[in-house]
Design an enzyme around this catalytic site. Structure first.
Site, mmCIF file in Angstrom:
data_model
loop_
_atom_site.group_PDB
_atom_site.id
_atom_site.type_symbol
_atom_site.label_atom_id
_atom_site.label_comp_id
_atom_site.label_asym_id
_atom_site.label_seq_id
_atom_site.Cartn_x
_atom_site.Cartn_y
_atom_site.Cartn_z
ATOM 1 N N ASN A 137 0.658 -0.872 -0.450
ATOM 2 C CA ASN A 137 0.369 0.103 -0.065
ATOM 3 C C ASN A 137 0.796 1.007 -0.058
ATOM 4 O O ASN A 137 0.318 2.271 -0.194
ATOM 5 C CB ASN A 137 -0.168 -0.279 1.050
ATOM 6 C CG ASN A 137 -1.365 1.634 1.704
ATOM 7 O OD1 ASN A 137 -2.266 1.860 0.969
ATOM 8 N ND2 ASN A 137 -0.891 1.965 2.644
ATOM 9 N N ILE A 150 -10.065 9.119 -1.768
ATOM 10 C CA ILE A 150 -10.270 9.036 -0.694
ATOM 11 C C ILE A 150 -10.066 10.067 -0.046
ATOM 12 O O ILE A 150 -9.022 10.491 -0.037
ATOM 13 C CB ILE A 150 -9.307 7.685 -0.816
ATOM 14 C CG1 ILE A 150 -10.246 6.749 -1.288
ATOM 15 C CG2 ILE A 150 -9.301 6.927 1.264
ATOM 16 C CD1 ILE A 150 -11.585 6.529 -1.572
ATOM 17 N N TYR A 179 3.162 9.024 -11.550
ATOM 18 C CA TYR A 179 1.874 8.188 -10.734
ATOM 19 C C TYR A 179 1.188 7.566 -11.259
ATOM 20 O O TYR A 179 1.039 6.205 -11.122
ATOM 21 C CB TYR A 179 1.123 9.226 -9.545
ATOM 22 C CG TYR A 179 0.551 8.667 -8.895
ATOM 23 C CD1 TYR A 179 1.508 8.840 -7.640
ATOM 24 C CD2 TYR A 179 -1.120 8.714 -9.471
ATOM 25 C CE1 TYR A 179 0.037 8.303 -6.357
ATOM 26 C CE2 TYR A 179 -1.426 8.069 -8.416
ATOM 27 C CZ TYR A 179 -0.995 7.686 -7.057
ATOM 28 O OH TYR A 179 -1.968 7.104 -6.119
ATOM 29 N N ALA A 180 0.762 8.027 -12.532
ATOM 30 C CA ALA A 180 -0.199 6.784 -13.728
ATOM 31 C C ALA A 180 0.456 6.325 -13.894
ATOM 32 O O ALA A 180 -0.121 4.487 -14.330
ATOM 33 C CB ALA A 180 -1.209 7.898 -14.730
ATOM 34 N N ALA A 181 1.678 6.439 -14.569
ATOM 35 C CA ALA A 181 2.936 5.360 -15.113
ATOM 36 C C ALA A 181 3.144 3.685 -13.470
ATOM 37 O O ALA A 181 2.915 3.191 -14.033
ATOM 38 C CB ALA A 181 3.944 5.001 -15.021
ATOM 39 N N LYS A 235 1.411 3.196 -11.303
ATOM 40 C CA LYS A 235 -0.036 2.640 -10.564
ATOM 41 C C LYS A 235 -0.362 1.481 -11.802
ATOM 42 O O LYS A 235 -1.361 0.566 -11.710
ATOM 43 C CB LYS A 235 -0.691 3.286 -9.957
ATOM 44 C CG LYS A 235 -0.329 4.366 -8.699
ATOM 45 C CD LYS A 235 -0.321 3.300 -8.037
ATOM 46 C CE LYS A 235 0.115 4.336 -7.123
ATOM 47 N NZ LYS A 235 -0.038 4.020 -4.742
ATOM 48 N N SER A 270 -4.529 2.891 -8.573
ATOM 49 C CA SER A 270 -5.728 4.022 -8.400
ATOM 50 C C SER A 270 -6.186 4.005 -9.419
ATOM 51 O O SER A 270 -6.018 3.114 -10.710
ATOM 52 C CB SER A 270 -4.094 5.189 -7.647
ATOM 53 O OG SER A 270 -4.754 6.407 -8.468
HETATM 54 N N1 NAD Z 1 -6.093 9.436 -1.491
HETATM 55 C C1 NAD Z 1 -6.812 8.755 -2.345
HETATM 56 O O1 NAD Z 1 -7.180 9.041 -2.859
HETATM 57 C C2 NAD Z 1 -6.259 7.752 -3.088
HETATM 58 C C3 NAD Z 1 -6.283 7.408 -4.501
HETATM 59 C C4 NAD Z 1 -5.833 6.320 -5.215
HETATM 60 C C5 NAD Z 1 -4.596 5.204 -4.546
HETATM 61 N N2 NAD Z 1 -4.667 5.656 -3.718
HETATM 62 C C6 NAD Z 1 -3.724 5.501 -3.321
HETATM 63 O O2 NAD Z 1 -3.443 4.645 -1.699
HETATM 64 C C7 NAD Z 1 -2.373 4.110 -1.152
HETATM 65 C C8 NAD Z 1 -2.557 4.572 0.301
HETATM 66 O O3 NAD Z 1 -2.474 5.701 0.060
HETATM 67 P P1 NAD Z 1 -3.091 7.288 1.306
HETATM 68 O O4 NAD Z 1 -4.266 8.182 0.562
HETATM 69 O O5 NAD Z 1 -3.070 6.269 2.259
HETATM 70 O O6 NAD Z 1 -1.774 7.890 1.477
HETATM 71 P P2 NAD Z 1 -1.011 8.727 2.896
HETATM 72 O O7 NAD Z 1 0.276 9.514 2.605
HETATM 73 O O8 NAD Z 1 -1.975 8.603 3.651
HETATM 74 O O9 NAD Z 1 -0.666 7.183 2.812
HETATM 75 C C9 NAD Z 1 0.803 6.303 2.340
HETATM 76 C C10 NAD Z 1 1.925 6.144 3.687
HETATM 77 O O10 NAD Z 1 3.331 5.308 3.277
HETATM 78 C C11 NAD Z 1 3.990 5.640 3.121
HETATM 79 N N3 NAD Z 1 5.073 6.232 2.976
HETATM 80 C C12 NAD Z 1 5.379 6.815 1.765
HETATM 81 N N4 NAD Z 1 6.702 6.127 0.929
HETATM 82 C C13 NAD Z 1 7.534 5.184 1.198
HETATM 83 C C14 NAD Z 1 8.720 4.025 1.338
HETATM 84 N N5 NAD Z 1 9.440 5.378 0.836
HETATM 85 N N6 NAD Z 1 8.187 3.513 1.971
HETATM 86 C C15 NAD Z 1 7.759 2.760 3.471
HETATM 87 N N7 NAD Z 1 6.399 3.630 3.405
HETATM 88 C C16 NAD Z 1 6.174 4.807 2.493
HETATM 89 C C17 NAD Z 1 3.403 7.031 4.243
HETATM 90 O O11 NAD Z 1 4.976 7.278 5.264
HETATM 91 C C18 NAD Z 1 2.548 7.395 4.004
HETATM 92 O O12 NAD Z 1 1.733 6.782 5.519
HETATM 93 C C19 NAD Z 1 -1.066 4.644 -2.216
HETATM 94 O O13 NAD Z 1 -0.864 3.453 -2.861
HETATM 95 C C20 NAD Z 1 -1.860 5.170 -2.814
HETATM 96 O O14 NAD Z 1 -1.078 5.995 -4.643
HETATM 97 C C21 NAD Z 1 -4.183 6.956 -3.029
#
Ligand code: NAD
Length: 255
Positions: A101, A200, A167-169, A171, A154
């Site tokens: 994640n 989200i 980011y898109a690439a 994902k 995503s």
């Molecule tokens: N929030 C949205 O709208 C949304 C939409 C689509 C996809 N996503 C995906 O959902 C997932 C969770 O995102 P979120 O919205 O909870 O964001 P968030 O920033 O709250 O959580 C992401 C977590 O990943 C950790 N992280 C980042 N780089 C890291 C690394 N190098 N090593 C270890 N941990 C690392 C961060 O410290 C953070 O705790 C991600 O994969 C994100 O791309 C989120």
């Protein structure tokens, strides 16, 4: 009186005694997933690069009498990832579930601001981080002929976005890699699936995207909406799902 959930249905969805590694467990969707998995009975190994928020996630879980261990880790560093898996094996015996994640944001950059360094950074975290953890955890799953890998992509990978090609690439790569892995591992009873959320309510959410989304659906998704999909895919109830993409997005995008 509420009807009782029968034992067989409970067992189907339960994660009782399953050992689950969740990356990015310090915040947002990862935190909600770690907590929900623990509520469903899993032993959670919570990983994140942010040690303080990680400690909070683990404290929330252990305060409920559930088991969790914090493992600070940068998912871009193979040695750190390997250490997490080795420590999980030595403390809890194995890894049954891997939730990839953890990821970072694109920053709303138009293409001319995405130079090669920035492109590589997103690929390193958001795509190669998934590869490193999968590579490290697979031998244990293969040995026991059981495993559930759920990676977070995503809708940007499926429907495109207005910015952030990097980011898109990355994902999109998560989906492609997961589908191939699903085929490669099918006979070894290892399910590989993807969750591709829409908007989200986490710190990753871009404020400017909220208004148009609210015109199409009555609310923005909560981290628990995604966590529920991840927990389902990690459970034996999803035993016949592999190579699939589930998209909690409120109906905004239909795959
Ligand atoms: N929030 C949205 O709208 C949304 C939409 C689509 C996809 N996503 C995906 O959902 C997932 C969770 O995102 P979120 O919205 O909870 O964001 P968030 O920033 O709250 O959580 C992401 C977590 O990943 C950790 N992280 C980042 N780089 C890291 C690394 N190098 N090593 C270890 N941990 C690392 C961060 O410290 C953070 O705790 C991600 O994969 C994100 O791309 C989120």
């Amino acid at each position: 009186m509420k009807p009782q959930v029968t034992q067989s249905i409970y067992d189907f969805f339960s994660l009782e005694n399953k050992v689950a590694i969740v990356t990015g467990a310090g915040n947002g969707i990862g935190k909600a997933t770690a907590k929900m998995m623990a509520d469903l009975g899993a032993i959670v190994v919570a990983c994140d690069i942010e040690t303080e928020s990680l400690a909070e996630t683990v404290a929330d879980i252990t305060a409920k009498g559930r088991t969790a261990m914090a493992m600070p880790c940068d998912i871009t560093v193979p040695d750190q990832v390997q250490t997490v898996v080795e420590r999980t094996e030595s403390v809890f015996g194995t890894v049954h579930i891997l939730v990839n994640n953890g990821a970072t944001m694109g920053g709303g950059k138009p293409v001319d601001e995405v130079d090669e360094k920035e492109f590589d950074r997103l690929i390193d975290v958001n795509l190669k981080g998934v590869y490193h953890f999968t590579y490290a955890a697979l031998p244990l799953m293969r040995k026991q002929q059981y495993g559930k890998i759920v990676s977070v992509s995503s809708v940007a990978a499926i429907a495109g976005d207005m910015t952030d090609i990097h980011y898109a690439a990355a994902k999109g790569g998560v989906i492609a890699m997961s589908k191939t892995l699903a085929k490669e591992l099918a006979l070894e009873k290892i399910n590989v699936n993807v969750v591709a959320p829409g908007l989200i309510n986490t710190r990753m959410l871009h404020e400017w995207e909220i208004e148009p989304a609210l015109k199409r659906f009555h609310r923005i998704g909560e981290p628990e909406d995604v966590a529920a999909a991840i927990c389902f895919l990690a459970s034996d109830a999803a035993g016949y799902f592999s190579g699939q993409v589930l998209s909690p997005n409120g109906g905004e995008y239909m795959l």
